[in-house]
Design a protein around this motif. Sequence first.
Motif, PDB file in Angstrom:
ATOM      1  N   MET A   1       0.536  -1.353   0.004  1.00 22.63           N
ATOM      2  CA  MET A   1       0.060  -0.278   0.105  1.00 22.63           C
ATOM      3  C   MET A   1       1.051   1.198   0.083  1.00 22.63           C
ATOM      4  SD  MET A   1      -3.348   0.941   2.613  1.00 22.63           S
ATOM      5  CE  MET A   1      -4.273  -0.253   2.189  1.00 22.63           C
ATOM      6  N   ASN A   2       0.983   1.764  -1.292  1.00 24.65           N
ATOM      7  CA  ASN A   2       1.352   3.313  -0.961  1.00 24.65           C
ATOM      8  C   ASN A   2       1.105   4.372   0.332  1.00 24.65           C
ATOM      9  OD1 ASN A   2      -0.437   4.550  -1.911  1.00 24.65           O
ATOM     10  ND2 ASN A   2       0.094   4.134  -3.974  1.00 24.65           N
ATOM     11  N   LYS A   3       2.179   5.451  -0.447  1.00 23.99           N
ATOM     12  CA  LYS A   3       2.085   6.473   0.892  1.00 23.99           C
ATOM     13  C   LYS A   3       0.559   7.702   0.913  1.00 23.99           C
ATOM     14  CE  LYS A   3       4.422  10.056   0.793  1.00 23.99           C
ATOM     15  NZ  LYS A   3       5.508  10.931   1.051  1.00 23.99           N
ATOM     16  N   HIS A   4      -0.073   7.637  -0.260  1.00 25.40           N
ATOM     17  CA  HIS A   4      -1.469   8.457  -0.249  1.00 25.40           C
ATOM     18  C   HIS A   4      -2.585   7.852  -0.451  1.00 25.40           C
ATOM     19  CE1 HIS A   4       0.637  10.989  -2.453  1.00 25.40           C
ATOM     20  NE2 HIS A   4       1.678  10.782  -2.992  1.00 25.40           N
ATOM     21  N   SER A   5      -2.597   6.032  -0.131  1.00 25.86           N
ATOM     22  CA  SER A   5      -3.668   5.304  -0.183  1.00 25.86           C
ATOM     23  C   SER A   5      -3.727   5.657   1.405  1.00 25.86           C
ATOM     24  CB  SER A   5      -3.144   4.047  -0.548  1.00 25.86           C
ATOM     25  OG  SER A   5      -2.937   4.209  -1.709  1.00 25.86           O
ATOM     26  N   VAL A   6      -2.623   5.366   2.367  1.00 26.81           N
ATOM     27  CA  VAL A   6      -2.877   5.458   3.621  1.00 26.81           C
ATOM     28  C   VAL A   6      -3.071   6.407   3.781  1.00 26.81           C
ATOM     29  CG1 VAL A   6      -1.734   5.331   5.864  1.00 26.81           C
ATOM     30  CG2 VAL A   6      -1.247   3.978   3.921  1.00 26.81           C
ATOM     31  N   ILE A   7      -2.754   7.939   3.399  1.00 28.15           N
ATOM     32  CA  ILE A   7      -3.809   8.834   3.259  1.00 28.15           C
ATOM     33  C   ILE A   7      -4.768   8.460   3.438  1.00 28.15           C
ATOM     34  CG2 ILE A   7      -3.045  12.326   3.656  1.00 28.15           C
ATOM     35  CD1 ILE A   7      -0.083  11.577   3.089  1.00 28.15           C
ATOM     36  N   VAL A   8      -5.224   9.099   2.380  1.00 26.70           N
ATOM     37  CA  VAL A   8      -7.476   9.064   2.113  1.00 26.70           C
ATOM     38  C   VAL A   8      -7.758   8.186   3.417  1.00 26.70           C
ATOM     39  CG1 VAL A   8      -8.040   8.094   0.387  1.00 26.70           C
ATOM     40  CG2 VAL A   8      -6.014   9.349  -0.376  1.00 26.70           C
ATOM     41  N   ILE A   9      -7.296   7.308   3.473  1.00 29.92           N
ATOM     42  CA  ILE A   9      -7.837   5.883   4.560  1.00 29.92           C
ATOM     43  C   ILE A   9      -8.001   7.349   5.608  1.00 29.92           C
ATOM     44  CG2 ILE A   9      -7.921   3.913   5.699  1.00 29.92           C
ATOM     45  CD1 ILE A   9      -6.329   3.008   2.716  1.00 29.92           C
ATOM     46  N   ILE A  10      -7.024   7.337   5.987  1.00 30.54           N
ATOM     47  CA  ILE A  10      -6.923   8.202   7.381  1.00 30.54           C
ATOM     48  C   ILE A  10      -7.564   9.096   7.381  1.00 30.54           C
ATOM     49  CG2 ILE A  10      -5.205   8.749   8.962  1.00 30.54           C
ATOM     50  CD1 ILE A  10      -3.498   7.253   8.745  1.00 30.54           C
ATOM     51  N   ALA A  11      -8.111   9.758   6.816  1.00 35.72           N
ATOM     52  CA  ALA A  11      -8.711  11.047   6.317  1.00 35.72           C
ATOM     53  C   ALA A  11     -10.065  10.956   6.439  1.00 35.72           C
ATOM     54  CB  ALA A  11      -7.985  12.200   4.773  1.00 35.72           C
ATOM     55  N   SER A  12     -10.395   9.340   4.980  1.00 32.71           N
ATOM     56  CA  SER A  12     -11.784   9.165   5.265  1.00 32.71           C
ATOM     57  C   SER A  12     -12.560   8.493   6.661  1.00 32.71           C
ATOM     58  CB  SER A  12     -12.079   7.905   4.504  1.00 32.71           C
ATOM     59  OG  SER A  12     -11.663   8.274   3.292  1.00 32.71           O
ATOM     60  N   ILE A  13     -11.643   8.561   7.108  1.00 35.84           N
ATOM     61  CA  ILE A  13     -12.054   7.626   8.993  1.00 35.84           C
ATOM     62  C   ILE A  13     -12.182   8.672   9.872  1.00 35.84           C
ATOM     63  CG2 ILE A  13     -10.473   6.701  10.886  1.00 35.84           C
ATOM     64  CD1 ILE A  13      -9.538   4.274   8.936  1.00 35.84           C
ATOM     65  N   VAL A  14     -11.674  10.115   9.597  1.00 39.93           N
ATOM     66  CA  VAL A  14     -11.668  10.583  10.802  1.00 39.93           C
ATOM     67  C   VAL A  14     -12.723  12.064  10.177  1.00 39.93           C
ATOM     68  CG1 VAL A  14     -10.242  12.834  10.996  1.00 39.93           C
ATOM     69  CG2 VAL A  14      -8.627  11.153  11.413  1.00 39.93           C
ATOM     70  N   ILE A  15     -12.930  12.398   8.976  1.00 41.68           N
ATOM     71  CA  ILE A  15     -14.736  12.949   8.730  1.00 41.68           C
ATOM     72  C   ILE A  15     -15.611  11.725   8.920  1.00 41.68           C
ATOM     73  CG2 ILE A  15     -15.558  13.637   6.599  1.00 41.68           C
ATOM     74  CD1 ILE A  15     -12.515  14.575   5.308  1.00 41.68           C
ATOM     75  N   ALA A  16     -15.051  10.663   8.563  1.00 39.62           N
ATOM     76  CA  ALA A  16     -16.677   9.870   8.912  1.00 39.62           C
ATOM     77  C   ALA A  16     -16.724   9.727  10.245  1.00 39.62           C
ATOM     78  CB  ALA A  16     -16.582   8.543   8.227  1.00 39.62           C
ATOM     79  N   GLY A  17     -16.013   9.820  11.170  1.00 36.38           N
ATOM     80  CA  GLY A  17     -15.883  10.333  12.875  1.00 36.38           C
ATOM     81  C   GLY A  17     -16.790  11.247  13.296  1.00 36.38           C
ATOM     82  N   THR A  18     -16.007  12.128  12.826  1.00 37.08           N
ATOM     83  CA  THR A  18     -16.721  13.608  12.815  1.00 37.08           C
ATOM     84  C   THR A  18     -18.257  13.328  12.255  1.00 37.08           C
ATOM     85  OG1 THR A  18     -14.634  14.740  12.255  1.00 37.08           O
ATOM     86  CG2 THR A  18     -16.071  16.189  12.264  1.00 37.08           C
TER      87      THR A  18
END
Length: 173
Positions: free
Chosen positions: A1-18
Amino acid sequence: MNKHSVIVIIASIVIAGTLVFTALNIYTADQIQLRVTDQEGFRYFKLINDGMISICNPLPFYASFNDFNIIIFYEGNNKGTFSVQGIVLEPNSDITTRGKFRSDSFEEVQYLSLHYDAQFSGTGPIRIDPTKLEIVTEIHTPIIGFIPFSVTNQYSGLEFWEMMNNDSEEYSC
């Protein structure tokens, strides 16, 4: 998994959590329950003199609100507001909090509150039409942390009086 995919997944989790936290806050704001803290029962006069109320969160998750207001209307005119700032409610619990009452016509509100206290408790005659008194509760909470949102409930003066004095199972805390 590349660095950009990890950033997108983490950002998606933060947005969904909010978004989930915001939705739960709004749902909780609509479900909170109120009750008087005094053993003698609810009195409008005590409320306007910087009284105390209990606020119950019957749901199994935390909730936080910017402020909570009880607004007194008589004949459609705003007579004053009881406000509590910065509320955090733990799951399945209640808090007892003191608020501040502000009014441009405090003497008039005192007279009305004493009259309705006597009338609703059955110790005074009906001299003022009880349908002219309305109570509005407002809970302000932000959506996604910065978009203002409020949950508003409207009661007649007698409905609010009965709700605040009710010791039945409607108060879950």
